[in-house]
Scaffold this motif. Structure first.
Motif, PDB file in Angstrom:
ATOM      1  N   SER A 117       0.825  -1.207   0.000  1.00 29.24           N
ATOM      2  CA  SER A 117       0.000   0.000   0.000  1.00 29.24           C
ATOM      3  C   SER A 117       0.860   1.258   0.000  1.00 29.24           C
ATOM      4  N   ASP A 118       2.036   1.184   0.666  1.00 29.80           N
ATOM      5  CA  ASP A 118       2.914   2.349   0.683  1.00 29.80           C
ATOM      6  C   ASP A 118       3.455   2.651  -0.711  1.00 29.80           C
ATOM      7  N   ARG A 119       3.740   1.603  -1.482  1.00 32.60           N
ATOM      8  CA  ARG A 119       4.226   1.819  -2.852  1.00 32.60           C
ATOM      9  C   ARG A 119       3.115   2.350  -3.753  1.00 32.60           C
ATOM     10  N   VAL A 120       1.894   1.885  -3.514  1.00 36.62           N
ATOM     11  CA  VAL A 120       0.763   2.410  -4.286  1.00 36.62           C
ATOM     12  C   VAL A 120       0.606   3.902  -4.038  1.00 36.62           C
ATOM     13  N   GLU A 121       0.711   4.294  -2.770  1.00 35.88           N
ATOM     14  CA  GLU A 121       0.565   5.707  -2.427  1.00 35.88           C
ATOM     15  C   GLU A 121       1.700   6.537  -3.034  1.00 35.88           C
ATOM     16  N   LEU A 122       2.937   6.009  -3.010  1.00 37.86           N
ATOM     17  CA  LEU A 122       4.065   6.732  -3.601  1.00 37.86           C
ATOM     18  C   LEU A 122       3.894   6.881  -5.103  1.00 37.86           C
ATOM     19  N   THR A 123       3.430   5.837  -5.754  1.00 40.05           N
ATOM     20  CA  THR A 123       3.208   5.914  -7.198  1.00 40.05           C
ATOM     21  C   THR A 123       2.203   7.001  -7.537  1.00 40.05           C
ATOM     22  N   GLU A 135       9.073  18.599  -0.297  1.00 41.26           N
ATOM     23  CA  GLU A 135       8.122  17.536  -0.630  1.00 41.26           C
ATOM     24  C   GLU A 135       8.791  16.478  -1.500  1.00 41.26           C
ATOM     25  N   MET A 136       9.605  16.916  -2.453  1.00 41.59           N
ATOM     26  CA  MET A 136      10.322  15.964  -3.282  1.00 41.59           C
ATOM     27  C   MET A 136      11.266  15.108  -2.440  1.00 41.59           C
ATOM     28  N   THR A 137      11.971  15.747  -1.515  1.00 45.12           N
ATOM     29  CA  THR A 137      12.886  15.008  -0.642  1.00 45.12           C
ATOM     30  C   THR A 137      12.128  13.972   0.172  1.00 45.12           C
ATOM     31  N   SER A 138      10.968  14.361   0.712  1.00 49.91           N
ATOM     32  CA  SER A 138      10.167  13.432   1.509  1.00 49.91           C
ATOM     33  C   SER A 138       9.718  12.243   0.664  1.00 49.91           C
ATOM     34  N   ARG A 139       9.305  12.506  -0.558  1.00 48.08           N
ATOM     35  CA  ARG A 139       8.883  11.403  -1.435  1.00 48.08           C
ATOM     36  C   ARG A 139      10.034  10.429  -1.687  1.00 48.08           C
ATOM     37  N   LEU A 140      11.212  10.974  -1.990  1.00 45.99           N
ATOM     38  CA  LEU A 140      12.353  10.112  -2.287  1.00 45.99           C
ATOM     39  C   LEU A 140      12.776   9.316  -1.059  1.00 45.99           C
ATOM     40  N   GLU A 141      12.718   9.939   0.110  1.00 45.26           N
ATOM     41  CA  GLU A 141      13.083   9.225   1.335  1.00 45.26           C
ATOM     42  C   GLU A 141      12.132   8.055   1.583  1.00 45.26           C
ATOM     43  N   ARG A 142      10.839   8.275   1.368  1.00 45.31           N
ATOM     44  CA  ARG A 142       9.888   7.181   1.540  1.00 45.31           C
ATOM     45  C   ARG A 142      10.022   6.134   0.438  1.00 45.31           C
ATOM     46  N   ALA A 143      10.435   6.575  -0.756  1.00 50.85           N
ATOM     47  CA  ALA A 143      10.628   5.629  -1.857  1.00 50.85           C
ATOM     48  C   ALA A 143      11.764   4.656  -1.561  1.00 50.85           C
ATOM     49  N   VAL A 144      12.894   5.160  -1.069  1.00 52.27           N
ATOM     50  CA  VAL A 144      14.021   4.253  -0.778  1.00 52.27           C
ATOM     51  C   VAL A 144      13.740   3.413   0.466  1.00 52.27           C
ATOM     52  N   LYS A 145      12.865   3.892   1.335  1.00 52.27           N
ATOM     53  CA  LYS A 145      12.473   3.082   2.490  1.00 52.27           C
ATOM     54  C   LYS A 145      11.604   1.920   2.038  1.00 52.27           C
ATOM     55  N   ALA A 146      10.731   2.170   1.057  1.00 54.68           N
ATOM     56  CA  ALA A 146       9.870   1.113   0.540  1.00 54.68           C
ATOM     57  C   ALA A 146      10.630   0.172  -0.377  1.00 54.68           C
ATOM     58  N   GLN A 147      11.621   0.704  -1.122  1.00 54.99           N
ATOM     59  CA  GLN A 147      12.433  -0.103  -2.038  1.00 54.99           C
ATOM     60  C   GLN A 147      13.914   0.185  -1.784  1.00 54.99           C
ATOM     61  N   PRO A 148      14.458  -0.366  -0.716  1.00 54.96           N
ATOM     62  CA  PRO A 148      15.858  -0.048  -0.374  1.00 54.96           C
ATOM     63  C   PRO A 148      16.862  -0.562  -1.382  1.00 54.96           C
ATOM     64  N   GLU A 149      16.481  -1.467  -2.261  1.00 56.75           N
ATOM     65  CA  GLU A 149      17.415  -1.991  -3.256  1.00 56.75           C
ATOM     66  C   GLU A 149      17.427  -1.168  -4.544  1.00 56.75           C
TER      67      GLU A 149
END
Length: 401
Positions: A117-123, A135-149
């Motif tokens: 669900s977190d990836r759906v929200e980020l998308t 806001e961009m920084t926050s999005r990227l931080e949550r993106a790497v948290k959801a997909q650390p690889e």
């Protein structure tokens, strides 16, 4: 996310409908009290059938009495099992209700554990432009948290941190990008640059090793060249700064806006060297031995060349040794490109541009990577090294060799 959960709720209702509707129909068709009535109806129907057969003479009195007795015994046997029927009916009602409760709870638990669900929200968020850098920084931080690889996510986050001068955070992000994407020259250059600024503009041995590794893999890596130029300038090694920055300028497109700033840095370094008596503020004729040339490919050859074919751009003496005095190696994919040839590009220390009055510029395509022979070339007219204007070379004719 509200519409997402609404959609899940609707799908759940549909699934429960498939489960509960048949059970409800079965409850309506088979209530407990209807079983006795059903058995009585069967008994009466059997008696009517026996009476008709007795009336037509198919059964005698004894057979008719025996049939009536058998039907009565069957009715009594069926009606003497009320507890079993009640238990079966109750369990048949309770089990679907339990399943209907367990299914959504189990599905929700499994989705929360393995779902995205977190990836759906980020998308959904990334489909809209950010309203601010934060806001961009926050999005990227949550993106790497959801997909650390995700090496791309770490790289973009590192670049964002650099723009915000959060150099230590940028160094961590680029370290993660290198871990997942491998030791690519561009990533190593970005990591070295972030560490340099995070360590107070100090080129530590570890950072220098990263820069050296990047340039060894790609001598034209622009971030690393710029970093080493800055580090040399800060250490008052102006000659080193000029060398790195000049190499950097040679890699940049003619329309690149950063060329002017880098050239300004080179002029400042020259002035500082002149103030220290190392070189005159205005370069001598020998020091000004730099030729600029723009190389392009004739469109008629586009179907015959490959992007990875080697392109050699060099200057050779009109009257002198046949080997190139200065040379640069590119690829067809780089064309069109503007480059400069100077004494720094000499193949042999004793043979430099500044040592000859007239030279000829040559651009040659060689699939074998051989600068002395190839498939196509462009030959320039003899020019004077001292006051030569920028030249143009278009590769179109077959190599004469």
């Amino acid at each position: 996310m509200i519409d997402f959960w609404l959609a899940i709720g609707l799908l759940l209702l549909v699934a429960l409908g498939f489960l509960l509707i048949p059970a409800i129909r079965r409850w309506r068709l088979m209530p407990g009290k209807d079983r006795t009535a059903f058995n009585v109806a069967l008994y009466e129907e059997r008696l009517a059938e026996l009476s008709q057969q007795h009336a037509t003479g198919l059964l005698n009195n004894q057979e008719w009495e025996e049939g009536r007795s058998e039907a009565a015994r069957e009715l009594l046997s069926d009606t003497n099992q009320p507890d079993i029927a009640i238990v079966g009916t109750r369990s048949g009602r309770v089990v679907p209700l339990i399943v209907a409760l367990i299914v959504p709870l189990a599905g929700l638990g499994l989705y929360l554990h393995w779902g995205a669900s977190d990836r759906v929200e980020l998308t959904r968020e990334f489909s809209q432009p950010p309203r601010s850098m934060d806001e961009m920084t926050s999005r990227l931080e949550r993106a790497v948290k959801a997909q650390p690889e995700s090496s791309e996510g770490w790289y973009l986050l590192g670049r964002t941190y650099m723009s915000q001068e959060r150099f230590a955070d940028a160094a961590h992000a680029f370290t993660q990008a290198v871990q997942y994407a491998g030791r690519q020259p561009e990533l190593l250059g970005q990591l070295a640059q972030a560490r340099y600024f995070a360590e107070g503009k100090t080129l530590t041995p570890e950072t220098k090793a990263l820069a050296d590794e990047a340039l060894k893999a790609n001598p034209k890596e622009v971030t690393t060249l710029g970093l080493l130029g800055i580090a040399a300038f800060e250490q008052k090694n102006y000659a080193g700064a000029i060398a790195h920055w000049q190499t950097l300028i040679d890699q940049l497109p003619a329309a690149d806006p950063s060329r002017e700033a880098i050239q300004s840095g080179i002029e400042r370094a020259r002035q500082y060297m002149a103030d220290r008596g190392e070189i005159p503020s205005a370069p001598s004729a020998a020091q000004a031995a730099t030729l600029r040339v723009t190389v392009s490919l004739d469109p008629s050859l586009s179907a015959y060349v490959k992007p990875g074919d080697s392109v050699f751009v060099f200057a050779r003496a009109v009257s002198g040794p046949p080997m190139p005095l200065a040379v640069k190696r590119l690829t067809v994919a780089d064309l069109p490109v503007s480059v400069s040839l100077s004494d720094a590009d000499a193949m042999m220390p004793q043979l430099k541009l500044s040592g000859f009055d007239q030279v000829q510029l040559v651009a040659r395509i060689s699939r074998a990577g051989n600068p002395t022979s190839g498939e196509w070339e462009a030959l320039g007219k003899p020019i004077t090294v001292k006051d030569a204007q920028p030249q143009q070379l278009k590769i179109v004719q077959p190599d004469a060799k």
